[in-house]
Scaffold this motif. Structure first.
Motif, short mmCIF file in Angstrom:
data_model
loop_
_atom_site.label_atom_id
_atom_site.label_comp_id
_atom_site.label_asym_id
_atom_site.label_seq_id
_atom_site.Cartn_x
_atom_site.Cartn_y
_atom_site.Cartn_z
N ASN A 6 83.70 52.12 50.01
CA ASN A 6 82.99 53.03 49.11
C ASN A 6 82.90 52.44 47.70
N SER B 132 86.84 54.88 57.00
CA SER B 132 85.99 55.59 56.05
C SER B 132 86.84 56.53 55.20
N ASP C 156 88.11 55.86 51.30
CA ASP C 156 86.95 56.07 50.43
C ASP C 156 87.26 56.79 49.13
N ARG D 92 75.93 56.19 54.71
CA ARG D 92 77.03 56.57 55.60
C ARG D 92 76.45 56.82 56.99
N PHE E 15 80.79 53.34 56.60
CA PHE E 15 79.81 52.94 55.60
C PHE E 15 78.93 51.84 56.18
N ALA F 90 81.89 64.13 53.93
CA ALA F 90 81.76 62.88 53.17
C ALA F 90 82.23 63.06 51.73
#
Lengths: 340, 340
Positions: free
Chosen positions: A148, A219, A223, B114, B146, B280
């Protein structure tokens, strides 16, 4: 050069070069070298992209040389701003005392982040967390996951604790891409690297365990935050640590609340940064400012505690350190929603 | 609104709204509504970010309404540019014939990508490719990796075949984030979605198999290309397909060289776009233009051929289609290094 992104007086980020206790504001000093350069402030990404006018890192080095020439040379300890007093062009200060500036991540919003896993020791620790063995594939070429790049934290920035009961640091170095390239040949890949920087790839081990089981890593385990800084060191800054074959003999240390928890050395990377950059560029284009992290070559609490913890908690101070790359220091804070 | 990014005469990308066979150039027509708007061209990302001056999608809709008002209304088929002739403000054309414009991806360089996996059927197909079963974790919350947001291709763009012997399409829809948010509550998440777009998450199945074994998926299997387009449909464009609970009753079709290979429906997503956006945003900030892909809900050759292929080859034409979202068409070409 040690390139920094900093704020001084106003909140507008600027790009500078640190020498001793002083930051040279590149945009402010640019008129010493260039006719009609764009006005301040500039961003590091602009410089890497060769703007203004194809200037790039070479132009930055010319500006630094011109400033040093103007003040009659830098001594061994660098420059002491106090010795020279304010140095201005057109009323704009070229020299900023380091202790009066606020450093941000060298690239506060890099275009992308690739998280490689080039340490066999860390990969094995992940495999144990996963409950599996080392994948044969890891031995064939360097592997990575995209990270990220919109959650970058700088030196001394506070890191909000994400939803996890097993928060960990990862002691890493990243290289930053300096020019665009696709299908970069391995023997040219070093020419695409603008420099190196300490990177902390903060990780939620409990979430990561579930992501590894799902076979869809990583993820949410990674992130929330990635720290970067304090400066981007151009390759010449690491000359004395350079080994044949593209590795560095560079010790990395991580401390939690002042106590050393991890120690590693970049020479133990299974893959060089050139190999990682070349692999990343296969079939797609790398751009200036893209970040390539090497993985937890220096370790993490996963190794230090054999996966048992204790893990990072609120108010903990985590410091990563390496010669030539400085100290990247972050304190963990309780997340806003827990305070509310 | 059907928002497009297009080139016309010069190569500078512009943002427009498609009605019938016409594109309204938003920046060119802005003076109909706004005093002193910034000069053309504008980018879709600027509009999503509320620039200029907090304008945003509401302002874009006002501009469109003003243009339609100026020409005395749009008929059922939209506008026919030929009926109105050139419509200019200050010598700048506001109406561009669609067939004279070159469409790019609505977001040629989105801030992030994403890739979720919200289809149980596709997740099960991946699990079989992996040689494992469905992970329990998948049933607890939507998972994603990602992707490479720097390798976006638009409608009718040629896709260079990457290093793979098992190239596959993935028939997907993505939502695009319209405003920044962190820890977005599920019941507010739809307010953060600017619209929906067809997305092809091109995948190298042979590389993916190895990445799944390594437990470090996905990167090289998916980083060569992602197609996006032809337009970004604001949520009102899908009103007639909206079901209770935030799903859409929308059929997705994929054709290879004109022959249907996959068919799916967005109502079969295990998670809504609101759930994906909310997940997210946990512990990190989403930004305007961020792309959230739902995963191969419509299928891929992995399902269509039970993992056996044949796979996509050079010169194949792949088309994704859905009502309200148009047709996303791409042809595969031999990679440059193979020609050389």
């Amino acid at each position: 050069m040690r390139l920094v992104t900093f704020q001084f007086i106003d909140r507008q980020p600027r790009v500078g070069v640190v020498i001793g206790d002083t930051i040279i504001d590149l945009a402010a000093a640019a008129p010493l070298v260039f006719d009609d350069p764009p006005p301040p402030p500039w961003r590091l990404l602009d410089v890497l992209e060769g703007m203004p006018d194809g200037m790039g890192l070479d132009g930055a080095a010319e500006i630094v040389a011109a400033v040093i020439d103007q003040i009659g040379g830098a001594d061994d300890e660098g420059m002491e701003t106090s010795r020279y007093g304010p140095l201005t062009i057109g009323g704009v200060e070229m020299l900023i005392p380091l202790d009066e500036a606020h450093l941000l991540a060298p690239l506060p919003r890099p275009p992308s982040l690739r998280c490689f896993e080039a340490s066999e020791r860390h990969m094995a620790a992940l495999a144990r967390l996963h409950g599996g063995g080392m994948p044969y594939y890891w031995y064939e070429r360097p592997i990575f996951a995209f990270g990220n790049h919109a959650a970058i934290y700088g030196p001394d920035a506070k890191i909000p604790l994400p939803r996890t009961t097993a928060f960990d640091y990862e002691l890493e170095v990243a290289c930053v891409i300096g020019r665009a390239g696709r299908d970069i040949p391995l023997d040219e890949a070093n020419d695409y690297i603008a420099g190196y920087v300490l990177l902390n790839d903060w990780t939620a081990r409990d979430v990561q365990h579930e992501e590894l089981i799902a076979g869809f890593a990583f993820s949410k385990s990674k992130d929330a935050a990635t720290s970067l800084g304090p400066w981007l060191a151009t390759p010449d800054e690491l000359d004395e640590y350079t080994l044949d074959g593209g590795h560095f003999n560079l010790t990395l240390i991580a401390r939690v609340n002042g106590i050393e928890q991890s120690r590693g050395n970049l020479r133990d990377l299974a893959y060089t940064f050139a190999q990682m950059a070349a692999a990343a560029s296969q079939d797609c284009t790398l751009y200036p400012g893209d970040i390539i992290a090497c993985g937890a070559i220096g370790g993490s609490l996963l190794e230090a505690t054999d996966g048992q913890g204790p893990w990072i908690e609120p108010d903990d101070l985590v410091e990563l350190e390496a010669a030539g790359l400085g100290v990247l220091r972050n304190r963990i804070v309780v997340r806003d929603f827990l305070r509310a």
